[in-house]
Motif scaffolding. Sequence first.
Motif, mmCIF file in Angstrom:
data_model
loop_
_atom_site.group_PDB
_atom_site.id
_atom_site.type_symbol
_atom_site.label_atom_id
_atom_site.label_comp_id
_atom_site.label_asym_id
_atom_site.label_seq_id
_atom_site.Cartn_x
_atom_site.Cartn_y
_atom_site.Cartn_z
ATOM 1 N N ARG A 163 52.625 35.042 39.164
ATOM 2 C CA ARG A 163 54.075 35.053 39.389
ATOM 3 C C ARG A 163 54.534 36.372 40.013
ATOM 4 O O ARG A 163 55.417 36.387 40.874
ATOM 5 C CB ARG A 163 54.809 34.779 38.076
ATOM 6 N N GLN A 164 53.943 37.462 39.566
ATOM 7 C CA GLN A 164 54.320 38.757 40.127
ATOM 8 C C GLN A 164 53.975 38.837 41.608
ATOM 9 O O GLN A 164 54.776 39.326 42.418
ATOM 10 C CB GLN A 164 53.621 39.889 39.357
ATOM 11 N N GLU A 165 52.798 38.355 41.977
ATOM 12 C CA GLU A 165 52.399 38.412 43.376
ATOM 13 C C GLU A 165 53.212 37.446 44.224
ATOM 14 O O GLU A 165 53.586 37.760 45.360
ATOM 15 C CB GLU A 165 50.906 38.101 43.514
ATOM 16 N N LEU A 166 53.496 36.270 43.687
ATOM 17 C CA LEU A 166 54.305 35.316 44.426
ATOM 18 C C LEU A 166 55.706 35.882 44.680
ATOM 19 O O LEU A 166 56.260 35.744 45.777
ATOM 20 C CB LEU A 166 54.401 34.006 43.641
ATOM 21 N N SER A 167 56.265 36.532 43.675
ATOM 22 C CA SER A 167 57.583 37.156 43.829
ATOM 23 C C SER A 167 57.542 38.240 44.901
ATOM 24 O O SER A 167 58.441 38.336 45.739
ATOM 25 C CB SER A 167 58.042 37.745 42.500
ATOM 26 N N ARG A 168 56.475 39.036 44.894
ATOM 27 C CA ARG A 168 56.355 40.104 45.889
ATOM 28 C C ARG A 168 56.276 39.532 47.292
ATOM 29 O O ARG A 168 56.929 40.029 48.219
ATOM 30 C CB ARG A 168 55.113 40.951 45.603
ATOM 31 N N HIS A 171 59.711 38.311 48.485
ATOM 32 C CA HIS A 171 60.781 39.304 48.580
ATOM 33 C C HIS A 171 60.478 40.446 49.547
ATOM 34 O O HIS A 171 61.365 41.211 49.898
ATOM 35 C CB HIS A 171 61.089 39.884 47.196
ATOM 36 N N ASP A 172 59.208 40.540 49.964
ATOM 37 C CA ASP A 172 58.827 41.602 50.888
ATOM 38 C C ASP A 172 59.147 41.149 52.317
ATOM 39 O O ASP A 172 58.517 40.231 52.850
ATOM 40 C CB ASP A 172 57.329 41.908 50.742
ATOM 41 N N GLU A 173 60.109 41.793 52.938
ATOM 42 C CA GLU A 173 60.516 41.398 54.294
ATOM 43 C C GLU A 173 59.438 41.688 55.331
ATOM 44 O O GLU A 173 59.491 41.166 56.442
ATOM 45 C CB GLU A 173 61.809 42.123 54.671
ATOM 46 N N GLY A 174 58.457 42.510 54.966
ATOM 47 C CA GLY A 174 57.390 42.821 55.909
ATOM 48 C C GLY A 174 56.281 41.789 55.930
ATOM 49 O O GLY A 174 55.328 41.895 56.709
ATOM 50 N N VAL A 175 56.372 40.782 55.067
ATOM 51 C CA VAL A 175 55.356 39.736 54.999
ATOM 52 C C VAL A 175 55.838 38.519 55.781
ATOM 53 O O VAL A 175 56.923 37.986 55.526
ATOM 54 C CB VAL A 175 55.080 39.333 53.530
ATOM 55 N N ASP A 176 55.034 38.054 56.746
ATOM 56 C CA ASP A 176 55.471 36.902 57.537
ATOM 57 C C ASP A 176 55.120 35.584 56.839
ATOM 58 O O ASP A 176 54.389 35.556 55.846
ATOM 59 C CB ASP A 176 54.890 36.939 58.950
ATOM 60 N N ALA A 177 55.657 34.501 57.390
ATOM 61 C CA ALA A 177 55.516 33.185 56.765
ATOM 62 C C ALA A 177 54.063 32.739 56.682
ATOM 63 O O ALA A 177 53.642 32.114 55.695
ATOM 64 C CB ALA A 177 56.332 32.153 57.543
#
Length: 212
Positions: A163-168, A171-177
């Motif tokens: 859950r922590q990694e999924l949330s990150r 919410h991280d705008e630097g991670v693309d789809a």
Amino acid sequence: MALQDLVRWLIPREQHFFEFLERQAAAAHKGARALGEFANGKRIEDVQSAVQICEHEGDKVVHELEEALERTFVTPIDREDLQHLSSELDDVLDLTNSATRACLLFGVSTPTEPMKKLIAVLIQCTEVLETALPRLGKHDYAALMTASRTIRQLEKDADRIFRQELSRLFHDEGVDAKEILREKEVLEDLEHAIDRCERVAHTLANLAVKHG
């Protein structure tokens, strides 16, 4: 005494069914350890091949158990319980293999730290199961309850990591789809494999209560 219990008492029971389950647990742990080599730097192609071999070993045991059930009148525990436990153990190995296939499909050549953590938890869970299953045939129900509690705690740890990694990721705008999709698929398969370990633990606890 129920009729089925009376029959079990009068007729020798086929104890080799416990051996089938023990072999499945061993195959699940072997598959998890093979996946663990991915975290140690082994190529995912080689890891997937190794896990696939373990899955085939597990499938072979499942078929042997099912054929034995068809031939056997009296089993050491209820036939439904044997089949249910076998199916859950098979799911653990299937999902372990699914995680390696997801890595290949989505081009995950190096596991992330959360993936490594979940792989480590999966190895721990399957190790507990491999150790616990022989206790079923020995009627050591206290050991089964202990193993069940251990795996429940490990599953909670895995759920927190997931859950922590999924949330990150979301919410991280630097991670693309694409990265979100890729990592989510692998993380989910790992988390589901650990969840199946918890289901096996729950079934073992139920059997301990039922027969203890």
